[in-house]
Design an enzyme around this catalytic site. Structure first.
Site: not given
Length: 276
Positions: A54, A201
Site C-alpha cells: 500500500y 468484506p
C-alpha cells in the site's frame, strides 16, 4: 459488547472481531487519513491492517503517524511479499528471503516498533519455494522481529503445507456475502482455530443491490453494508472482517455493524444468496 465480539489470534492476542483495513488511506489527504485512523481506534477498533504494497510503505507510515505510541490493546498487522522488482520496476509477487527480510526491517522502522505482532505473507510467490518463504518468516519470528505469522490468498493445500513448517495464526482471503470462493479455506481455519480476515468484506458495496439484503436491512433499520458485515460476523467465530474506508461517515457505519444482530431467519435467507 459481549465475549463474541472478541477473538484471540493465535490463542493469546485479543482483538475486537471487527477491524479496519487501512489500504484506502494511502491516496487520501493526509489529514483525512489520520483522522479516520484515530476515529477508528476511538470507536473501539483494535485491529488495523496495512501492508508494504500500500504505497510502498507509505500506508505503514500513515498508521504510525496517526496512532503511535499505540494503545496497549491495538494490534497493527502488516504484510510483505510484493515488491517493485519486475523487469520495469513494476509490482510483482516476490517472496525471496532477502526481499522478505528487507521489507520486515523497513516495516519495523516505519511502524516504529521493535516487533510486529502479526506479520502476514501478502501472496505466495510461485517462483520461490513455499518452504523458503515461510521458513524465512519463521526465522524472523525466532529472531524476535515478528510475533506471529499469517498468510493471504492461499488454498487449503497451501495452508496445510505452510502449517507443516510453522504455526499459522491467520489467513486473509477475499470473502464476502456474494463471493464465497474460499469457503473451503474458511472451513479449514475454523477446524484449526485460525483467524480468517476477509478482505473486500462488503462486496464493494454491491450487496445492497440484492433484494434479500435490502429487505433485511429495511426490516432491521440498518444499511446493506451493515447487513453484509453482520452476516460475516455471524458466519463463523474465527471471522475478523477488516472493512476499509477513507470516510468518517462510512467508518461510523461499518463499526456500528458489530451491534447488528441477525435472526436465524435472516441468516438463512442470506446464506442462500447466489454468488455474484
Amino acid at each position: 459488547m459481549t465475549s463474541t465480539d472478541f477473538y484471540r489470534i493465535g490463542g493469546d492476542l485479543p482483538v475486537r472481531r471487527l477491524g479496519f483495513g487501512a489500504m484506502h488511506l494511502t491516496a487520501q489527504d493526509r489529514r483525512i487519513a489520520l483522522a479516520v485512523l484515530r476515529r477508528a481506534v476511538a470507536l473501539g477498533v483494535t485491529l488495523i491492517d496495512t501492508a508494504h504494497l500500500y504505497g510502498g510503505g507509505v500506508n505503514e507510515e500513515i498508521v504510525a503517524e496517526a496512532l503511535h505510541p499505540y494503545p496497549d490493546d491495538v494490534l497493527i498487522t502488516t504484510k510483505v511479499g510484493v515488491a517493485r522488482t519486475g523487469p520495469e520496476g513494476e509490482w510483482r509477487l516476490d517472496g525471496r528471503p532477502e526481499v522478505l527480510r528487507e521489507q520486515v526491517d523497513r516495516a519495523l522502522t516505519r511502524l516504529r516498533v521493535d516487533r510486529i505482532e502479526l506479520l502476514q505473507l501478502h501472496r505466495i510467490d510461485p517462483e520461490t519455494p513455499l518452504a523458503d518463504q515461510v521458513g524465512t518468516l519463521r526465522e524472523l519470528r525466532d529472531a524476535g522481529k515478528i510475533g506471529r505469522i499469517g498468510l493471504s490468498e492461499v488454498t487449503v493445500d497451501q495452508l496445510g503445507e505452510a502449517r507443516r513448517i510453522v504455526d499459522i495464526v491467520s489467513v486473509q482471503n477475499r470473502y464476502n456475502l456474494l463471493d464465497r470462493e474460499h469457503e473451503p479455506v474458511l472451513a479449514a481455519c475454523e477446524t484449526a482455530g485460525i483467524a480468517f480476515l476477509p478482505w473486500r468484506p462488503t462486496a464493494a458495496g454491491g450487496s445492497g443491490a440484492r433484494a434479500a439484503v435490502a429487505d433485511v436491512a429495511a426490516e432491521l433499520g440498518v444499511t446493506a453494508t451493515q447487513v453484509a458485515l453482520a452476516w460475516l460476523l455471524a458466519r463463523s467465530p474465527v471471522m475478523l472482517p477488516i472493512p476499509g474506508t477513507a470516510s468518517l461517515a462510512h467508518l461510523e457505519e461499518n463499526v456500528a455493524a458489530a451491534d447488528v444482530r441477525l435472526s436465524a431467519a435472516h441468516r438463512a435467507l442470506l446464506d442462500d444468496l447466489e454468488p455474484a
